[in-house]
Design an enzyme around this catalytic site. Structure first.
Site, PDB file in Angstrom:
ATOM      1  N   HIS A   1      49.211  35.953  46.293  1.00  0.00           N
ATOM      2  CA  HIS A   1      50.646  35.764  46.085  1.00  0.00           C
ATOM      3  C   HIS A   1      51.209  36.667  44.988  1.00  0.00           C
ATOM      4  CE1 HIS A   1      50.432  31.463  48.012  1.00  0.00           C
ATOM      5  NE2 HIS A   1      49.957  32.411  48.797  1.00  0.00           N
TER       6      HIS A   1
ATOM      7  N   ASP B   1      46.028  32.463  46.359  1.00  0.00           N
ATOM      8  CA  ASP B   1      47.229  32.079  45.597  1.00  0.00           C
ATOM      9  C   ASP B   1      47.572  33.220  44.632  1.00  0.00           C
ATOM     10  OD1 ASP B   1      49.265  30.627  44.228  1.00  0.00           O
ATOM     11  OD2 ASP B   1      48.328  28.758  44.801  1.00  0.00           O
TER      12      ASP B   1
END
Ligand SMILES: *[C@@H]1O[C@H](CO)[C@@H](O)[C@H](O)[C@H]1NC(C)=O
Ligand SMILES: *[C@@H]1O[C@H](CO)[C@@H](O)[C@H](O)[C@H]1NC(C)=O
Ligand SMILES: *[C@@H]1O[C@H](CO)[C@@H](O)[C@H](O)[C@H]1NC(C)=O
Length: 395
Positions: free
Chosen positions: A242, A219
């Protein structure tokens, strides 16, 4: 008669040694409290015993975790303590892999501690594997969140360095209401497809510095949320993951703000986003301002520069709704490398509160994929571009 420096040296050295001894804090070794580094015996009580004595000692103390692998359950090391505390992890702490064993949102917590120093070169083994696949938080917002590996709540004037966190069940580090906290030489790793494994998640915190660290995860690399002010990230490498993220903002019933952020001299490799500010629509009136991204290298990054005021990770999304999060004074400077998507610069602001003072300075992002020439796209933005602009600017 003159007394030479050489003559005085032994005296000076012994004075220095005494001073050093005086400042070396008393050590509380978890082995003396019954910890067993055998990967099976639950050593939580022993760790708490050592903490309790170090924390309660006038003038401070040091908790020492020697080499070896220790099984630890969810635990909070709470202050206030009577002096500075060192928590030196030379070994590895291992979490249970059984998701049912965790009833709280953290594995290792530090709370209300001033002058804490966590370091030692050791490992935090979160064993997220089984949990990631037994958890429905990706689709169900009312699920019970998995524990973060290290929660720091109300931790002030502190240093976290030389720690490795592997396969956290949720975020690796979560900072809440911290002030003057420096993190450096942190290594974080979890697989690219592990859900919600943010590297470092920062909320309601001020004066935070993160330096010289490597974050590979599923993430956000570093996410900076509401209430954060004066946050500096320097020489951090991200990927996979991310990317750097400010927000999401505006998703609560409160006004939210993030101001005074610098992310510099950092690299992103193969991340899903690069430098992103994301806000929900609709939202409460909120603010993200005074943000600098400087000297950033990207390799195969999708959405390298991305302001997204229609953030909506889970459909259905109301595309007509507009965000009321005001975004202003944001500089992207010396951002260079390669984009893995054609639209390398995407600045999509709100109709209600257009972005103000967005600066693009020396941007050089190439795209070599099949979709053609690299592009930029801007909506509802007021700003300027200077210097080199690839893709050609839309401001
Ligand atoms: C964090 O680093 C800054 C800059 O090097 C320094 O001024 C500050 O005192 C440090 N904070 C702590 C808690 O060591
Ligand atoms: C950042 O990198 C530039 C060169 O690209 C260098 O001149 C500068 O000293 C670096 N700053 C820090 C804080 O590392
Ligand atoms: C923009 O933000 C930078 C960095 O925080 C700050 O130094 C500068 O004063 C701000 N400029 C304006 C016009 O607010």
């Amino acid at each position: 008669m003159t007394v030479s420096f050489i003559h005085l040296l032994p005296l000076l050295l012994s004075v220095a040694a005494a001073a050093f001894r005086h400042h070396t804090p008393a050590t509380f070794n978890v082995l003396s409290y019954g910890a067993l580094p055998n990967r099976i015996t639950d050593s939580t009580k022993a760790f708490l015993g050592a903490w309790y004595d170090a924390c309660g000692r006038e003038g401070g103390g040091r908790v020492l975790v020697p080499q070896g692998t220790y099984m630890i359950d969810s635990v909070v090391f709470a202050g206030p303590c009577k002096g500075p505390i060192d928590f030196i992890i030379k070994g590895s702490l291992e979490a249970s892999s059984n998701p049912k064993k965790f009833f709280v949102d953290h594995w290792i917590g530090f709370r209300y501690v001033d002058r804490l120093r966590v370091g030692g070169g050791g490992f935090l083994l979160g064993h997220g594997g089984a949990a990631w696949h037994h958890n429905d938080c990706a689709t169900n917002s009312r699920c019970r969140p998995l524990p973060v590996t290290m929660r720091l709540d109300f931790v002030t004037n502190s240093i976290i360095s030389d720690i490795r966190s592997i396969n956290s069940k949720n975020s690796h580090f979560n900072l809440f209401a911290c002030h003057n906290l420096n993190m450096s030489n942190i290594r974080i790793s979890a697989p690219e497809d592990s859900p919600n494994t943010d590297g470092i998640h920062i909320g309601s915190s001020t004066k935070i510095k993160i330096r010289d660290s490597m974050i590979s995860t599923g993430d956000d690399c570093i996410s900076i949320l509401s209430g954060s002010h004066d946050i500096e990230v320097t020489r951090v490498h991200c990927g996979p993951g991310h990317g750097f993220s400010i927000g999401s903002l505006g998703g609560s019933h409160f006004k939210e703000f993030v101001t005074g952020i610098v992310i510099r001299n950092s690299t992103l490799h193969g991340t899903q986003n690069g430098l992103r500010i994301k806000t929900w629509a609709p939202s409460m009136p909120s603010l993200a301002s005074d943000i600098i991204f400087d000297d950033i290298i990207m390799v195969d990054v999708s959405n390298p520069i991305f302001i997204d005021q229609q953030y909506c990770p889970r459909p259905p999304c109301n595309l007509k709704a507009q965000s009321k999060v005001r975004i202003k004074n944001v500089t992207f400077r010396k951002v260079r490398g390669t984009s893995s998507s054609k639209v390398a610069v995407k600045i999509q602001c709100s109709k209600h509160v257009p972005c103000q003072g967005i600066n693009l300075v020396n941007i050089n992002l190439a795209y070599r994929g099949p979709e053609g020439q690299v592009e930029s796209s801007c909506f509802n933005v007021q700003g300027k571009s200077y210097g080199l602009q690839l893709p050609s600017g839309c401001l």
